[in-house]
Design an enzyme around this catalytic site. Structure first.
Site, PDB file in Angstrom:
ATOM      1  N   HIS A 118       0.864  -1.175   0.000  1.00 43.53           N
ATOM      2  CA  HIS A 118       0.000   0.000   0.000  1.00 43.53           C
ATOM      3  C   HIS A 118       0.909   1.236   0.000  1.00 43.53           C
ATOM      4  O   HIS A 118       2.004   1.196   0.578  1.00 43.53           O
ATOM      5  CB  HIS A 118      -0.839  -0.046   1.285  1.00 43.53           C
ATOM      6  CG  HIS A 118      -1.926   0.966   1.388  1.00 43.53           C
ATOM      7  ND1 HIS A 118      -1.688   2.267   1.765  1.00 43.53           N
ATOM      8  CD2 HIS A 118      -3.265   0.868   1.192  1.00 43.53           C
ATOM      9  CE1 HIS A 118      -2.840   2.929   1.797  1.00 43.53           C
ATOM     10  NE2 HIS A 118      -3.810   2.104   1.448  1.00 43.53           N
ATOM     11  N   ASP A 151       3.140  -4.324   8.352  1.00 50.33           N
ATOM     12  CA  ASP A 151       1.896  -3.567   8.200  1.00 50.33           C
ATOM     13  C   ASP A 151       0.740  -4.563   8.312  1.00 50.33           C
ATOM     14  O   ASP A 151       0.481  -5.338   7.393  1.00 50.33           O
ATOM     15  CB  ASP A 151       1.932  -2.869   6.831  1.00 50.33           C
ATOM     16  CG  ASP A 151       0.579  -2.295   6.422  1.00 50.33           C
ATOM     17  OD1 ASP A 151      -0.422  -2.510   7.139  1.00 50.33           O
ATOM     18  OD2 ASP A 151       0.526  -1.646   5.364  1.00 50.33           O
ATOM     19  N   GLN A 202      -4.405  -5.274   7.087  1.00 48.72           N
ATOM     20  CA  GLN A 202      -5.365  -6.225   6.503  1.00 48.72           C
ATOM     21  C   GLN A 202      -5.319  -7.597   7.165  1.00 48.72           C
ATOM     22  O   GLN A 202      -5.970  -8.533   6.685  1.00 48.72           O
ATOM     23  CB  GLN A 202      -5.088  -6.392   4.990  1.00 48.72           C
ATOM     24  CG  GLN A 202      -5.259  -5.119   4.186  1.00 48.72           C
ATOM     25  CD  GLN A 202      -6.710  -4.646   4.151  1.00 48.72           C
ATOM     26  OE1 GLN A 202      -7.649  -5.417   4.410  1.00 48.72           O
ATOM     27  NE2 GLN A 202      -6.916  -3.385   3.835  1.00 48.72           N
ATOM     28  N   LYS A 234     -10.399  -1.009  10.390  1.00 47.51           N
ATOM     29  CA  LYS A 234     -10.462  -2.237   9.578  1.00 47.51           C
ATOM     30  C   LYS A 234     -10.694  -3.454  10.466  1.00 47.51           C
ATOM     31  O   LYS A 234     -10.665  -4.586  10.043  1.00 47.51           O
ATOM     32  CB  LYS A 234      -9.173  -2.401   8.770  1.00 47.51           C
ATOM     33  CG  LYS A 234      -8.982  -1.304   7.712  1.00 47.51           C
ATOM     34  CD  LYS A 234      -7.711  -1.515   6.947  1.00 47.51           C
ATOM     35  CE  LYS A 234      -7.259  -0.281   6.183  1.00 47.51           C
ATOM     36  NZ  LYS A 234      -8.041   0.020   4.986  1.00 47.51           N
ATOM     37  N   CYS A 237      -4.630   2.047  -3.854  1.00 48.00           N
ATOM     38  CA  CYS A 237      -3.441   2.657  -3.238  1.00 48.00           C
ATOM     39  C   CYS A 237      -2.229   1.744  -3.355  1.00 48.00           C
ATOM     40  O   CYS A 237      -1.407   1.667  -2.417  1.00 48.00           O
ATOM     41  CB  CYS A 237      -3.676   3.014  -1.769  1.00 48.00           C
ATOM     42  SG  CYS A 237      -4.903   4.287  -1.557  1.00 48.00           S
TER      43      CYS A 237
HETATM   44  N1  PLP Z   1      -1.729  -0.704   4.751  1.00 52.11           N
HETATM   45  C1  PLP Z   1      -2.630  -1.461   4.143  1.00 52.11           C
HETATM   46  C2  PLP Z   1      -2.250  -2.838   3.691  1.00 52.11           C
HETATM   47  C3  PLP Z   1      -3.923  -0.973   3.937  1.00 52.11           C
HETATM   48  O1  PLP Z   1      -4.825  -1.737   3.334  1.00 52.11           O
HETATM   49  C4  PLP Z   1      -4.245   0.320   4.388  1.00 52.11           C
HETATM   50  C5  PLP Z   1      -5.584   0.892   4.146  1.00 52.11           C
HETATM   51  O2  PLP Z   1      -6.247   0.575   3.193  1.00 52.11           O
HETATM   52  C6  PLP Z   1      -3.270   1.059   5.035  1.00 52.11           C
HETATM   53  C7  PLP Z   1      -2.019   0.521   5.206  1.00 52.11           C
HETATM   54  C8  PLP Z   1      -3.536   2.426   5.559  1.00 52.11           C
HETATM   55  O3  PLP Z   1      -4.438   2.355   6.607  1.00 52.11           O
HETATM   56  P1  PLP Z   1      -5.055   3.685   7.245  1.00 52.11           P
HETATM   57  O4  PLP Z   1      -5.578   4.489   6.071  1.00 52.11           O
HETATM   58  O5  PLP Z   1      -6.131   3.194   8.129  1.00 52.11           O
HETATM   59  O6  PLP Z   1      -3.960   4.386   7.958  1.00 52.11           O
END
Ligand code: PLP
Length: 413
Positions: free
Chosen positions: A130, A207, A210, A233, A371
């Site tokens: 992401h 990270d 998900q 999430k 993203c």
């Molecule tokens: N990392 C991953 C794999 C994501 O799917 C997302 C959000 O879609 C993020 C980071 C960023 O999360 P947040 O926008 O809640 O900070």
């Protein structure tokens, strides 16, 4: 009693009853919500916990000035304890509240990164990442004269571990990878990645945005140095998230933001900083958010997590079965291990048109690059249509998706 004895049988219909938003029509059709990778819906337990906080407890924390403030502090710090247990953190002080995964990564890139990354150093991120797990490292690299190097993936969407190992040398200081890919659902082999990274002395950030809603996460058995995730999430509210880190690393890191709460003492002659976790929590925190997130975790903890994972895998298998029969549909991402995500393309149709026509039939999915533009570039596609599953989805939802897709095809293909 053991958790297995406490665990409530997993009954998807009764779970659905806990989520009021699901029981509505969208564009004249009962809502089928398949955009859980973007954000999950909230159960009554979470909505009630937030409302109860504002109705009965609202007060600033850690000020100790009066009884309400004590109650707010107790609930807020209790929420930290709940999160610590949820990820099996050795200590609750290793749980730092952030606004979400994005801020957790930025915190480490700024604080750990600025004092540990120098010219010529490398940070490895996978091609699946992401943007929020790419850009903070790029900003750091630019400032320090370091570089961000992508770890290649296979066409199926698995990290190429041979290529990864070949990239590792003493110049690699950080390896930052997603636990689960938001675009393809690939579950990455974190233990292997950690073991390899340790061989060259690199730190590992995972990270977990998900991952946490789909299966239990144990930061100690993963062996990573940092782990971040977002409350929203995980059935919790937006605006709250978590950074977990190894204690010795967090202790050695300078503060990220300056302000109230993060100091031990402040004077114009010099300021000293608070201990963990407060050193990283400048300003009034998202108290209601933390309490809401703890309510979400307590909600999830009533169920057998294995049964939830099984339910979601069943939905994916069913989805893949129907996908095989759907002419013109091409799956994107066929990794060995997938959680929660079904990404695809329809021959001759742009993903955004597919998404719009699904929405008209009450089916909510996400379309585009999710993203993850470098991933789309590597796969030579502009984007995908992504259906993502959660505990409250059913086989009927999958049926609705595929019958709606037949209609989409009759319009577009
Ligand atoms: N990392 C991953 C794999 C994501 O799917 C997302 C959000 O879609 C993020 C980071 C960023 O999360 P947040 O926008 O809640 O900070």
């Amino acid at each position: 009693a053991t958790p297995a004895i406490l665990a409530k049988a997993f009954d998807v219909q009764s779970v659905r009853n806990d989520f009021p938003i699901l029981h509505q029509e969208v564009n004249g059709q009962p809502l089928v919500y398949l955009d859980n990778a973007a954000t999950t819906q909230k159960p009554n337990a979470v909505i009630d916990a937030i409302s109860d906080y504002y109705r009965n407890i609202n007060s600033n924390v850690h000020r100790g000035a009066h009884s309400l403030s004590d109650r707010a502090t107790e609930a807020f710090e209790g929420a930290r304890e709940t999160v610590a247990e949820f990820v099996n953190s050795p200590k609750k002080a290793q749980i730092i509240w952030t606004r979400g995964t994005t801020e957790a990564i930025n915190l480490v890139a700024h604080s750990w990164g600025r004092s540990n990354i120098g010219a010529g150093d490398k940070m490895l991120v996978s091609t699946l990442e992401h943007h929020s797990n790419i850009v903070p490292w790029q900003m750091l690299a630019e400032e320090k004269g370091a570089s961000v190097v992508p770890i290649p993936i296979s066409s199926a969407g698995d990290i190429d571990l041979v290529a990864f190992d070949a990239l590792l040398d003493a110049t690699v200081k950080m390896v930052s990878v997603g636990h689960v890919s938001n675009a393809l659902g690939t579950v990455n082999p974190i233990e292997y990645i950690v073991a390899s990274a340790k061989n060259v002395g690199a730190k590992v950030f995972v990270d977990g945005a998900q991952a946490v809603a789909h299966f239990p996460v144990d930061v100690q058995s993963l062996g990573c140095d940092f782990y971040g995730f977002s409350g929203h999430k995980l059935f919790g509210p937006t605006g709250i998230g978590v950074l977990w880190g190894k204690e010795e690393l967090l202790n050695a890191m300078p503060p990220y933001h300056g302000g109230g709460e993060m100091i031990e003492s402040c004077s114009f002659a010099g300021t000293s900083y608070n201990t963990l976790p407060y050193k990283f929590e400048a300003g009034t925190p998202d108290i209601a958010g933390a309490i809401g997130l703890a309510a979400a975790i307590n909600y999830l903890n009533q169920f057998d997590r294995g049964a939830i994972a099984q339910h979601e895998q069943d939905l994916l298998v069913y989805c893949h079965l129907l996908a095989e029969k759907c002419k013109g549909l091409k799956r994107v991402g066929e990794a060995k291990n997938i959680a929660g995500v079904f990404s695809f393309l329809l021959d001759g149709a742009h993903p955004s048109d597919v998404g719009m026509l699904l929405d008209q039939q009450g089916v909510a999915v996400r379309t585009g690059h999710h993203c993850a533009q470098p991933l789309m570039e590597a796969l030579h596609i502009p984007g995908t249509v992504r259906a993502s599953f959660s505990i409250y989805n059913t086989r009927e939802d999958v049926d609705r998706l595929f019958s709606a897709l037949e209609k989409v095809k009759s319009f577009l293909v």
